[in-house]
Design a protein around this motif. Sequence first.
Motif, PDB file in Angstrom:
ATOM      1  N   CYS A 215       0.824  -1.205   0.000  1.00 34.56           N
ATOM      2  CA  CYS A 215       0.000   0.000   0.000  1.00 34.56           C
ATOM      3  C   CYS A 215       0.856   1.253   0.000  1.00 34.56           C
ATOM      4  O   CYS A 215       2.018   1.232   0.388  1.00 34.56           O
ATOM      5  CB  CYS A 215      -0.907   0.030   1.239  1.00 34.56           C
ATOM      6  N   LEU A 216       0.249   2.358  -0.385  1.00 36.47           N
ATOM      7  CA  LEU A 216       0.896   3.659  -0.296  1.00 36.47           C
ATOM      8  C   LEU A 216       0.870   4.157   1.139  1.00 36.47           C
ATOM      9  O   LEU A 216      -0.040   3.841   1.899  1.00 36.47           O
ATOM     10  CB  LEU A 216       0.173   4.677  -1.183  1.00 36.47           C
ATOM     11  N   THR A 217       1.859   4.951   1.494  1.00 37.87           N
ATOM     12  CA  THR A 217       1.831   5.638   2.771  1.00 37.87           C
ATOM     13  C   THR A 217       0.684   6.637   2.797  1.00 37.87           C
ATOM     14  O   THR A 217       0.262   7.144   1.756  1.00 37.87           O
ATOM     15  CB  THR A 217       3.157   6.381   3.023  1.00 37.87           C
ATOM     16  N   ALA A 218       0.189   6.909   3.964  1.00 37.00           N
ATOM     17  CA  ALA A 218      -0.889   7.885   4.100  1.00 37.00           C
ATOM     18  C   ALA A 218      -0.371   9.313   4.052  1.00 37.00           C
ATOM     19  O   ALA A 218      -1.146  10.252   3.911  1.00 37.00           O
ATOM     20  CB  ALA A 218      -1.641   7.661   5.409  1.00 37.00           C
ATOM     21  N   GLU A 219       0.944   9.491   4.135  1.00 29.12           N
ATOM     22  CA  GLU A 219       1.521  10.824   4.166  1.00 29.12           C
ATOM     23  C   GLU A 219       1.558  11.416   2.760  1.00 29.12           C
ATOM     24  O   GLU A 219       2.180  10.859   1.852  1.00 29.12           O
ATOM     25  CB  GLU A 219       2.930  10.776   4.753  1.00 29.12           C
ATOM     26  N   LYS A 220       0.916  12.555   2.582  1.00 29.61           N
ATOM     27  CA  LYS A 220       0.815  13.175   1.265  1.00 29.61           C
ATOM     28  C   LYS A 220       2.167  13.654   0.762  1.00 29.61           C
ATOM     29  O   LYS A 220       2.981  14.163   1.518  1.00 29.61           O
ATOM     30  CB  LYS A 220      -0.158  14.360   1.322  1.00 29.61           C
ATOM     31  N   ASN A 221       2.380  13.430  -0.566  1.00 31.06           N
ATOM     32  CA  ASN A 221       3.567  13.945  -1.251  1.00 31.06           C
ATOM     33  C   ASN A 221       4.885  13.379  -0.730  1.00 31.06           C
ATOM     34  O   ASN A 221       5.928  14.014  -0.856  1.00 31.06           O
ATOM     35  CB  ASN A 221       3.614  15.480  -1.183  1.00 31.06           C
ATOM     36  N   ASN A 222       4.858  12.203  -0.152  1.00 30.12           N
ATOM     37  CA  ASN A 222       6.100  11.578   0.290  1.00 30.12           C
ATOM     38  C   ASN A 222       6.656  10.759  -0.873  1.00 30.12           C
ATOM     39  O   ASN A 222       6.411   9.566  -0.993  1.00 30.12           O
ATOM     40  CB  ASN A 222       5.848  10.685   1.510  1.00 30.12           C
ATOM     41  N   THR A 223       7.401  11.412  -1.747  1.00 25.74           N
ATOM     42  CA  THR A 223       7.869  10.782  -2.975  1.00 25.74           C
ATOM     43  C   THR A 223       8.765   9.586  -2.691  1.00 25.74           C
ATOM     44  O   THR A 223       8.673   8.551  -3.376  1.00 25.74           O
ATOM     45  CB  THR A 223       8.634  11.804  -3.842  1.00 25.74           C
ATOM     46  N   GLU A 224       9.617   9.688  -1.701  1.00 23.15           N
ATOM     47  CA  GLU A 224      10.520   8.581  -1.386  1.00 23.15           C
ATOM     48  C   GLU A 224       9.742   7.328  -0.981  1.00 23.15           C
ATOM     49  O   GLU A 224      10.056   6.224  -1.426  1.00 23.15           O
ATOM     50  CB  GLU A 224      11.485   8.982  -0.267  1.00 23.15           C
ATOM     51  N   MET A 225       8.721   7.478  -0.178  1.00 24.43           N
ATOM     52  CA  MET A 225       7.917   6.333   0.229  1.00 24.43           C
ATOM     53  C   MET A 225       7.176   5.731  -0.965  1.00 24.43           C
ATOM     54  O   MET A 225       7.039   4.516  -1.074  1.00 24.43           O
ATOM     55  CB  MET A 225       6.932   6.745   1.321  1.00 24.43           C
ATOM     56  N   ILE A 226       6.701   6.587  -1.858  1.00 21.43           N
ATOM     57  CA  ILE A 226       6.016   6.095  -3.053  1.00 21.43           C
ATOM     58  C   ILE A 226       6.982   5.305  -3.929  1.00 21.43           C
ATOM     59  O   ILE A 226       6.649   4.218  -4.423  1.00 21.43           O
ATOM     60  CB  ILE A 226       5.395   7.263  -3.831  1.00 21.43           C
ATOM     61  N   LEU A 227       8.183   5.823  -4.102  1.00 27.31           N
ATOM     62  CA  LEU A 227       9.185   5.123  -4.904  1.00 27.31           C
ATOM     63  C   LEU A 227       9.531   3.776  -4.285  1.00 27.31           C
ATOM     64  O   LEU A 227       9.674   2.772  -5.006  1.00 27.31           O
ATOM     65  CB  LEU A 227      10.439   5.977  -5.037  1.00 27.31           C
ATOM     66  N   ARG A 228       9.645   3.724  -2.992  1.00 23.03           N
ATOM     67  CA  ARG A 228       9.950   2.457  -2.322  1.00 23.03           C
ATOM     68  C   ARG A 228       8.796   1.467  -2.472  1.00 23.03           C
ATOM     69  O   ARG A 228       9.002   0.260  -2.654  1.00 23.03           O
ATOM     70  CB  ARG A 228      10.267   2.708  -0.852  1.00 23.03           C
ATOM     71  N   ALA A 229       7.574   1.980  -2.395  1.00 19.05           N
ATOM     72  CA  ALA A 229       6.409   1.120  -2.572  1.00 19.05           C
ATOM     73  C   ALA A 229       6.353   0.553  -3.984  1.00 19.05           C
ATOM     74  O   ALA A 229       6.059  -0.631  -4.189  1.00 19.05           O
ATOM     75  CB  ALA A 229       5.124   1.905  -2.262  1.00 19.05           C
ATOM     76  N   ILE A 230       6.646   1.394  -4.984  1.00 18.92           N
ATOM     77  CA  ILE A 230       6.654   0.932  -6.372  1.00 18.92           C
ATOM     78  C   ILE A 230       7.700  -0.158  -6.565  1.00 18.92           C
ATOM     79  O   ILE A 230       7.432  -1.194  -7.197  1.00 18.92           O
ATOM     80  CB  ILE A 230       6.909   2.111  -7.336  1.00 18.92           C
ATOM     81  N   GLU A 231       8.891   0.044  -6.032  1.00 23.04           N
ATOM     82  CA  GLU A 231       9.948  -0.948  -6.214  1.00 23.04           C
ATOM     83  C   GLU A 231       9.614  -2.255  -5.504  1.00 23.04           C
ATOM     84  O   GLU A 231       9.867  -3.343  -6.029  1.00 23.04           O
ATOM     85  CB  GLU A 231      11.289  -0.388  -5.720  1.00 23.04           C
ATOM     86  N   ALA A 232       9.040  -2.168  -4.307  1.00 27.25           N
ATOM     87  CA  ALA A 232       8.632  -3.384  -3.599  1.00 27.25           C
ATOM     88  C   ALA A 232       7.562  -4.142  -4.374  1.00 27.25           C
ATOM     89  O   ALA A 232       7.587  -5.379  -4.459  1.00 27.25           O
ATOM     90  CB  ALA A 232       8.136  -3.027  -2.200  1.00 27.25           C
ATOM     91  N   MET A 233       6.625  -3.416  -4.959  1.00 25.88           N
ATOM     92  CA  MET A 233       5.566  -4.023  -5.765  1.00 25.88           C
ATOM     93  C   MET A 233       6.136  -4.710  -6.996  1.00 25.88           C
ATOM     94  O   MET A 233       5.787  -5.862  -7.314  1.00 25.88           O
ATOM     95  CB  MET A 233       4.570  -2.942  -6.171  1.00 25.88           C
ATOM     96  N   ARG A 234       7.030  -4.032  -7.705  1.00 29.84           N
ATOM     97  CA  ARG A 234       7.640  -4.622  -8.907  1.00 29.84           C
ATOM     98  C   ARG A 234       8.445  -5.863  -8.561  1.00 29.84           C
ATOM     99  O   ARG A 234       8.408  -6.873  -9.287  1.00 29.84           O
ATOM    100  CB  ARG A 234       8.530  -3.591  -9.603  1.00 29.84           C
ATOM    101  N   THR A 235       9.160  -5.818  -7.470  1.00 26.08           N
ATOM    102  CA  THR A 235       9.949  -6.973  -7.042  1.00 26.08           C
ATOM    103  C   THR A 235       9.055  -8.157  -6.718  1.00 26.08           C
ATOM    104  O   THR A 235       9.342  -9.301  -7.090  1.00 26.08           O
ATOM    105  CB  THR A 235      10.808  -6.614  -5.810  1.00 26.08           C
ATOM    106  N   ARG A 236       7.947  -7.879  -6.053  1.00 26.08           N
ATOM    107  CA  ARG A 236       7.029  -8.962  -5.694  1.00 26.08           C
ATOM    108  C   ARG A 236       6.438  -9.627  -6.933  1.00 26.08           C
ATOM    109  O   ARG A 236       6.345 -10.855  -7.010  1.00 26.08           O
ATOM    110  CB  ARG A 236       5.911  -8.423  -4.798  1.00 26.08           C
ATOM    111  N   VAL A 237       6.058  -8.815  -7.921  1.00 23.62           N
ATOM    112  CA  VAL A 237       5.516  -9.382  -9.155  1.00 23.62           C
ATOM    113  C   VAL A 237       6.549 -10.277  -9.832  1.00 23.62           C
ATOM    114  O   VAL A 237       6.249 -11.396 -10.261  1.00 23.62           O
ATOM    115  CB  VAL A 237       5.043  -8.273 -10.112  1.00 23.62           C
ATOM    116  N   LYS A 238       7.775  -9.791  -9.942  1.00 21.87           N
ATOM    117  CA  LYS A 238       8.820 -10.559 -10.619  1.00 21.87           C
ATOM    118  C   LYS A 238       9.180 -11.831  -9.850  1.00 21.87           C
ATOM    119  O   LYS A 238       9.543 -12.847 -10.449  1.00 21.87           O
ATOM    120  CB  LYS A 238      10.061  -9.682 -10.812  1.00 21.87           C
ATOM    121  N   THR A 239       9.059 -11.780  -8.539  1.00 23.53           N
ATOM    122  CA  THR A 239       9.376 -12.954  -7.713  1.00 23.53           C
ATOM    123  C   THR A 239       8.271 -14.002  -7.771  1.00 23.53           C
ATOM    124  O   THR A 239       8.529 -15.197  -7.899  1.00 23.53           O
ATOM    125  CB  THR A 239       9.603 -12.524  -6.257  1.00 23.53           C
ATOM    126  N   GLU A 240       7.026 -13.549  -7.706  1.00 24.60           N
ATOM    127  CA  GLU A 240       5.896 -14.474  -7.601  1.00 24.60           C
ATOM    128  C   GLU A 240       5.297 -14.855  -8.948  1.00 24.60           C
ATOM    129  O   GLU A 240       4.574 -15.857  -9.038  1.00 24.60           O
ATOM    130  CB  GLU A 240       4.818 -13.865  -6.704  1.00 24.60           C
TER     131      GLU A 240
END
Length: 298
Positions: A14-39
């Motif tokens: 999920c996305l962080t609830a904190e608005k405009n936290n670009t670093e957290m969004i980038l980390r979430a995107i990378e975690a999501m992409r990694t999970r797809v490629k792994t599973e």
Amino acid sequence: MFKDKKTQADGNICLTAEKNNTEMILRAIEAMRTRVKTEAPLIHCITNPISIHDCANVVLAAGGRPMMAEHPAEVAEITVTAGALALNLGNITDARRESILIAEKAAMAEGIPVILDMVGIGCSAFRRAVVMKFLEQKIPGKPLILKGNMSELKALAGESGGVSGVDVRPEDMLSESNQSEGVRLAKDVARTYGAVVLASGKTDLVTDGERVFLVDNGSEMMGRITGTGCMLNVLTGTYLSAAEPLLAAAAACVILGISGEIGAENCQGTGSFQVMFQDALFSVDEKDIRGRIRLREI
């Protein structure tokens, strides 16, 4: 909420609830992409024959496993084994209409996330009827993304007029002058149907009815080949297997747009662009995303 690669109870990032936290969004995107490629989740796509080949390759490039089954006798059985269901109204037929509704029921019963691309509902009463039947079958609380351009969203909201074909009307394209109205419309649709809305265009808009993200990534070359909207649909579906709908939709807009930018920089025309676009989607990495992302929350 996404915090330090944690996930919600159903396992989806999920996305962080904190608005405009670009670093957290980038980390979430990378975690999501990694999970797809792994599973390597199975993504059941009921789409149109115009773009089916490209859509299957997009799922593969992202790390998923596409299955493009559309016979009414088998879609329920296949859907319940999938990580997500991606549906598309383009070039609709009686058989595909039946299969879309059957597959939706199966997905809703099992809590499998669904994305519906409402292609052409602004120019066809038949397609609008399919969407309304689809929404009647929706189970509250089940994950759903409704995708369309701004003209198609207006048609769903009963505000459409004079739509010709499946392309967005020029006056409906999101711009500085109509942004507030476009945001209002998308949020209203999201709240009405309990879904995330993905309004695609030169600027993509993603909302769950509360939070709103705008994505400016992309290239004009993406509009010169057929099926890029369908590709966005199945890429979102692929990410939907690993992430909450808001993150899946926003990330797909960013990554497909960045891939279009990279492809356009290396092509000589529409033919080579299509190849370069697919290559970029396969090879895009965290550095590319961090250097090119143009996502803002308003």
